[in-house]
Scaffold this active site. Structure first.
Site, PDB file in Angstrom:
ATOM      1  N   CYS A 161       0.998  -1.243   0.119  1.00 36.71           N
ATOM      2  CA  CYS A 161      -0.168   0.005  -0.003  1.00 36.71           C
ATOM      3  C   CYS A 161       0.977   1.346   0.134  1.00 36.71           C
ATOM      4  CB  CYS A 161      -0.879   0.050   1.266  1.00 36.71           C
ATOM      5  SG  CYS A 161      -0.021  -0.287   2.700  1.00 36.71           S
ATOM      6  N   CYS A 233      -2.597 -36.252  13.242  1.00 37.20           N
ATOM      7  CA  CYS A 233      -2.493 -37.656  13.916  1.00 37.20           C
ATOM      8  C   CYS A 233      -2.819 -37.279  15.661  1.00 37.20           C
ATOM      9  CB  CYS A 233      -1.463 -38.472  13.648  1.00 37.20           C
ATOM     10  SG  CYS A 233      -1.366 -39.660  14.717  1.00 37.20           S
ATOM     11  N   CYS A 255      -1.728 -44.578  11.376  1.00 38.93           N
ATOM     12  CA  CYS A 255      -0.429 -43.421  11.021  1.00 38.93           C
ATOM     13  C   CYS A 255       0.899 -44.259  11.069  1.00 38.93           C
ATOM     14  CB  CYS A 255      -0.555 -42.104  12.077  1.00 38.93           C
ATOM     15  SG  CYS A 255       1.008 -41.161  12.093  1.00 38.93           S
ATOM     16  N   CYS A 265     -13.925 -38.434  13.589  1.00 42.00           N
ATOM     17  CA  CYS A 265     -14.186 -37.859  14.770  1.00 42.00           C
ATOM     18  C   CYS A 265     -12.670 -37.673  15.617  1.00 42.00           C
ATOM     19  CB  CYS A 265     -15.009 -38.555  15.683  1.00 42.00           C
ATOM     20  SG  CYS A 265     -14.610 -40.105  15.997  1.00 42.00           S
ATOM     21  N   HIS A 270     -12.624 -47.007  15.828  1.00 44.10           N
ATOM     22  CA  HIS A 270     -13.743 -47.473  16.785  1.00 44.10           C
ATOM     23  C   HIS A 270     -14.754 -48.526  16.095  1.00 44.10           C
ATOM     24  CE1 HIS A 270     -16.280 -44.519  15.020  1.00 44.10           C
ATOM     25  NE2 HIS A 270     -15.171 -43.427  15.483  1.00 44.10           N
ATOM     26  N   CYS A 315     -25.645 -54.314  61.482  1.00 46.83           N
ATOM     27  CA  CYS A 315     -26.957 -54.558  61.830  1.00 46.83           C
ATOM     28  C   CYS A 315     -27.627 -53.392  61.220  1.00 46.83           C
ATOM     29  CB  CYS A 315     -27.250 -54.470  63.372  1.00 46.83           C
ATOM     30  SG  CYS A 315     -26.587 -53.186  63.998  1.00 46.83           S
ATOM     31  N   CYS A 324     -23.592 -34.390  63.213  1.00 48.18           N
ATOM     32  CA  CYS A 324     -24.950 -34.932  63.248  1.00 48.18           C
ATOM     33  C   CYS A 324     -25.390 -36.048  64.382  1.00 48.18           C
ATOM     34  CB  CYS A 324     -25.432 -35.413  61.939  1.00 48.18           C
ATOM     35  SG  CYS A 324     -27.211 -36.135  61.777  1.00 48.18           S
TER      36      CYS A 324
END
Length: 596
Positions: A161, A233, A255, A265, A270, A315, A324
Site C-alpha cells: 500500500c 494424527c 498413522c 471424529c 472404533h 446391623c 449430626c
C-alpha cells in the site's frame, strides 16, 4: 499355497479344530499377507517391514487409496507445489500466491474459480494491491506513522500500500502478531484504514530468528489445519498428518506412528461403532451421572442431615457421622429410639415390612432398584470394554518383544530367515486388531435397544463366537509358539505350525471383518418376525460351526443347558467366563481359573 479345505483337514487330524469354527470364509488360509487389498479395513493393513525406509517405526502401514500419511517434508513439498501452480497459472509472484492460498484455505480450485470470475474483487478481499495507495514523498526524510519519528528515506519499510513505518515499529508490530498466534499469517498493514497484506518477504526481513521460526511453523501447520481434507494424527507427540479422500468408505486410519484412529471424529479407531455412539460412550465414562447412580443405588440419606450413607455390613442400627450423630433404622429410616426388640431387633424392622406392604416405600425402592440395575448393566459392559483395552495394550507389548527379541531367537533355533517368520507378526497384529474390535462391541451392545430381544440374542451369540475364535488364535500364537522358542534345535513339525497359525490368522481376520460389517448394517440378518437364523448367519460371517455357544452379554437368554454342549468337535470346552478353549479333561479354566 494350501486351500482352506486342506487346512481344515490338516487341523482336524492334529486335533485342533480351529478352522472348523470359522469354516465358510472367503480368504485363502495359506495367505501370508496382513490384509486383503480388495476389501480390508485400514487397521488390518498394519504390517512390519524391517527393510523399508520407516524401519525405525515399530509398526508401519501399507499404503491405501483412501488416505496418505504426510510428514513435515511432504507438507512443505505440497505447499511449494501449490504455490508454484498458482503463481504460474495466475502470473503472480510466489509470495502473492502464498497469501492467496492461505486466504482460501489452500484450495487451488477455489482460487481459480474466484480469480477468473472477478480478479479485482479477489485482490481487494485478500489485500493484494497492484500499486501503492500512498506514494513515497520526494524528500530525503519521512515520518513514521506509528512513533512519528523522522527517518531517512531509505530506512522505513512499507507494504504494497505504501504506508511507511520505521523498522522498530514494524518489528514490534510483526512480533506481537506472531506471538498472538496463527492470525499472523493474514497480517495486514498497521494503518487502520488499510487492508493491504503483509507478505512473507517483510516477515523474513524484519522478524527475529525466533519469530521467523514460529511464523514458519504456523505456515506449515496452516496447510493441515485450514484444509478440510487433512488432519493431524491425534497421538501424543506425533507430527504426521493424514490427507483423506472424502466419501471413500471407512474412516479408519493408521498413522506411521502405529496409532489407529477415526479420521471423522479423531478418536481411536472404533469400528463397528459409529462416531455418535463413541462420543456418548466416552462422555458416559467420564460423566458424573454414574457417580450419582452409584450413590443412589448403594446409599441412603440420613433422615436428619441428608448426607448419603453407605451400609456394607452389620446391623440396621446406623449412627450418622459427627456433628449430626443421628441414630436411625437403615430400613425404615425412623429414629432408633423408637426401635428395639418389639420392632424386630437389630437385624429386622417390622415397621418397614408393614409400611412396604402398604406401598409407602414403593417409589423410593423402585428408584433405587432402577438405579442399581442401570449401574450393574453399565458396569458389566464397561468392565469388559476396559479389559479388552488392557488386553490389547498387553498384546502390543508382546508384539514389540516378539519383534525385538523372539523372532531373532526363533530364526536361529529353527534355522530360518526372519523374512519367513512374518506369519507370526501378522498373527499378533491380527490379535491386536481383534481386541480393538471386541472392545467396541461392548459399547455397541450397551446401546443396543433392550426391547430388540432377537437382535440382542443374535449379537451376544456372534460376540461369543468371536471371542472364542480369538482365544484360539491367541493361544496358538502365544503358548504353542513357546514350544518352538524353547526348543534346542530345528523342529520337524514347525512347518505344520506355520500352516496352522497362518490359517487361523486368515479365518479369524475373515470372521472379524464380516462381523464388523454385520454390526454396521444393524444386524440385518435378524428377520422381520424377530427371529434369526443363527447358523445361516454364522456361515455368512465365516463361522459355520453348529456348536453355537452363548455370548456373555447382559441378559443373555441362550446359554447352554449342559456342559456337554460347550465341548467342540476337537474335544475342547469353552469357559463361560473368559471363553478360553480348554482341553476336555480340564476341570478348571487354564486362563481365568474358574471351575467348569
Amino acid at each position: 499355497m494350501e486351500s482352506e479345505d486342506d487346512i481344515d483337514m490338516h487341523d482336524a487330524n492334529n486335533e485342533s479344530g480351529e478352522d472348523h469354527f470359522y469354516s465358510g470364509g472367503d480368504d485363502d488360509a495359506g495367505t501370508m499377507a496382513a490384509c486383503d487389498d480388495s476389501d480390508a479395513d485400514v487397521a488390518d493393513c498394519e504390517f512390519i517391514d524391517h527393510d523399508s525406509d520407516d524401519s525405525d517405526d515399530p509398526v508401519t502401514h501399507r499404503p491405501l487409496q483412501n488416505y496418505t500419511i504426510l510428514s513435515e517434508v511432504d507438507i512443505r513439498q505440497r505447499q511449494e507445489d501449490d504455490i508454484m501452480r498458482i503463481s504460474t497459472v495466475l502470473s503472480i509472484s510466489n509470495v502473492e500466491a502464498g497469501i492467496l492460498l492461505r486466504y482460501y484455505s489452500w484450495s487451488v480450485s477455489k482460487i481459480h474459480d474466484e480469480w477468473f470470475a472477478d480478479e479485482e474483487k479477489v485482490r481487494r478481499s485478500v489485500g493484494l494491491l497492484e500499486k501503492p495507495v500512498v506514494p513515497f514523498p520526494d524528500g530525503r526524510e519521512m515520518t513514521c506513522g506509528i512513533c512519528f519519528e523522522t527517518y531517512l528515506y531509505d530506512r522505513p519499510h512499507a507494504a504494497a500500500c505504501g504506508h511507511p513505518f520505521c523498522n522498530s515499529c514494524w518489528a514490534g508490530y510483526i512480533s506481537t502478531a506472531i506471538n498472538d498466534g496463527p492470525g499472523c499469517l493474514m497480517l495486514r498493514c498497521p494503518d487502520p484504514s488499510c487492508a493491504a497484506a503483509v507478505d512473507q518477504d517483510m516477515i523474513n526481513a524484519l522478524a527475529s530468528d525466533e519469530d521467523r521460526e514460529k511464523y514458519f511453523r504456523y505456515f506449515v501447520r496452516s496447510y493441515v489445519e485450514d484444509n478440510r481434507k487433512t488432519k493431524w494424527c491425534p497421538a501424543p507427540g506425533c507430527d504426521y498428518a493424514v490427507d483423506f479422500i472424502l466419501g471413500s468408505g471407512s474412516y479408519d486410519v493408521t498413522c506411521r506412528c502405529s496409532y489407529s484412529f477415526c479420521w471423522n471424529c479423531t478418536e481411536e479407531a472404533h469400528r463397528p461403532v459409529d462416531c455418535g455412539t463413541v462420543a456418548k460412550w466416552i462422555l458416559k465414562n467420564s460423566a458424573e451421572s454414574e457417580n450419582m447412580n452409584w450413590i443412589l443405588a448403594n446409599s441412603k440419606p440420613c433422615p436428619k442431615c441428608k448426607r448419603p450413607i453407605e451400609k456394607n455390613q452389620g446391623c440396621m442400627h446406623i449412627t450418622c457421622t459427627p456433628p449430626c450423630k443421628f441414630e436411625f433404622c437403615w430400613l425404615c429410616l425412623g429414629a432408633w429410639s423408637e426401635h428395639g426388640e418389639r420392632t424386630g431387633g437389630f437385624y429386622a424392622c417390622n415397621r418397614y415390612e408393614t409400611a412396604k406392604q402398604e406401598g409407602v416405600y414403593d417409589e423410593a425402592e423402585k428408584r433405587r432398584e432402577m438405579a442399581k440395575n442401570s449401574l450393574e448393566r453399565y458396569t458389566h459392559y464397561y468392565e469388559r470394554w476396559a479389559t479388552n483395552q488392557s488386553s490389547r495394550q498387553k498384546t502390543l507389548a508382546d508384539l514389540q518383544q516378539m519383534q525385538s527379541v523372539h523372532l531373532e531367537k526363533l530364526s536361529d533355533i529353527q534355522c530360518q530367515p526372519e523374512s519367513q517368520l512374518k506369519f507370526i507378526t501378522e498373527a499378533w497384529l491380527q490379535i491386536v486388531e481383534c481386541r480393538r474390535v471386541l472392545k467396541w462391541t461392548y459399547a455397541y451392545g450397551y446401546y443396543l435397544p433392550e426391547h430388540e430381544h432377537a437382535k440382542r440374542q443374535f449379537f451376544e451369540y456372534l460376540q461369543g463366537e468371536a471371542e472364542s475364535g480369538l482365544e484360539r488364535l491367541h493361544q496358538c500364537a502365544e503358548k504353542e509358539l513357546q514350544v518352538y522358542l524353547n526348543a534346542e534345535g530345528p523342529s520337524k513339525d514347525f512347518n505344520e505350525f506355520r500352516t496352522k497359525l497362518a490359517g487361523l490368522t486368515s479365518v479369524t481376520r475373515n470372521y472379524f471383518e464380516n462381523l464388523v460389517r454385520a454390526l454396521e448394517n444393524g444386524l440385518s440378518d435378524v428377520d422381520s418376525r424377530g427371529a434369526c437364523s443363527r447358523m445361516g448367519s454364522a456361515k455368512n460371517l465365516g463361522g459355520g460351526s453348529s456348536r453355537g455357544r452363548s455370548g456373555k452379554g447382559k441378559g443373555s437368554t441362550s446359554k447352554s443347558s449342559g456342559s456337554s454342549r460347550n465341548i467342540d468337535d476337537s474335544g475342547h470346552w469353552s469357559c463361560e467366563y473368559c471363553t478360553f478353549a480348554n482341553v476336555k479333561s480340564a476341570t478348571i479354566c487354564q486362563m481365568c481359573q474358574q471351575r467348569r
